[in-house]
Scaffold this motif. Structure first.
Motif, short mmCIF file in Angstrom:
data_model
loop_
_atom_site.label_atom_id
_atom_site.label_comp_id
_atom_site.label_asym_id
_atom_site.label_seq_id
_atom_site.Cartn_x
_atom_site.Cartn_y
_atom_site.Cartn_z
N SER A 12 104.72 12.04 66.60
CA SER A 12 106.05 11.84 66.03
C SER A 12 105.98 11.07 64.71
N ILE B 273 116.15 12.07 67.45
CA ILE B 273 115.77 12.87 68.61
C ILE B 273 116.87 13.88 68.93
N THR C 231 113.37 15.45 71.82
CA THR C 231 112.15 15.39 71.00
C THR C 231 112.53 15.09 69.55
#
Length: 228
Positions: A19, A208, A212
């Motif tokens: 991320s 997010i 995700t």
């Protein structure tokens, strides 16, 4: 790489190494690196901190939170926080993010000062523990006296949108003394409104979507700030 054309800054909370890389590629200005999204973020492992530091070139801040739950810490918790701060300082992390409260929901000035002194010359941010304080304005005065660089807050509300009028008042009163950074539920659909009301200059989002991190969401957030 992030653009420098905007006076506004976008910090992205990231919960794994992948991320962090996505956030940098999508244009984030800074990363707040944490573990355990469901717990609200705790300190990542040393190995993961090192991996992120090697993988991204934008400023990296690491959360220093030894466990989930409240922000009233035992001596063992504080020892772990000190060790994590020293590790980050040794390995070229740009900043650390922490917050220690007293049982009466006031700022623990003694412990926070010790952690700030250990963290130098890294940037120090007080995280959303401040939103647990009964008197946030008094807490902000304490953070200013402690010389925190930034404070991440939703204005004492569940999210920054609900707290934006309070954030506006904080920015007017404290914005020249400490960076007021709105956080909590900030997304493309509300960032423009939060920016317009609060007039803050740094914003925090996990970006997010559907559980995700979303590069598209980060790009939209960054575009809003660049064109404001």
């Amino acid at each position: 790489m992030p653009s420098t054309s905007s006076k506004y800054l976008l910090e992205i909370a990231c919960f794994n190494v992948a991320s962090c890389i996505i956030a940098q590629q999508a244009g984030a200005d800074r990363i707040e690196f944490c573990a355990d999204y469901e717990a609200g973020g705790i300190t990542p492992t040393p190995d993961h901190i090192l991996e992120v530091r090697k993988s991204v070139s934008i400023p990296l801040h690491v959360i220093i939170r030894p466990r989930s739950g409240d922000f009233v810490y035992s001596s063992e918790d504080i020892t772990r926080m000190k060790q994590s701060i020293l590790f980050c300082n040794e390995h070229r992390v740009d900043g650390v993010v922490f917050g220690v409260l007293n049982p009466d929901k006031t700022i623990n000035t003694e412990v926070n000062k010790k952690l700030i002194d250990l963290a130098k010359p890294m940037s120090v941010t007080f995280h959303r523990a401040i939103d647990q304080c009964d008197n946030i304005e008094k807490a902000l005065n304490a953070l200013v006296k402690l010389n925190f660089d930034k404070v991440l807050t939703s204005g004492g509300k569940v999210n920054a949108l609900d707290g934006m009028e309070t954030l506006q008042s904080f920015q007017k009163k404290f914005g020249d003394k400490i960076i007021i950074m709105p956080g909590g539920g900030i997304r493309r659909l509300n960032l423009e409104q939060i920016l317009e009301i609060t007039r803050c200059v740094e914003f925090h989002s996990a970006a997010i979507i559907n559980h995700t991190i979303s590069a598209e969401e980060i790009k939209h957030l960054k575009n809003i700030l660049q064109t404001a």
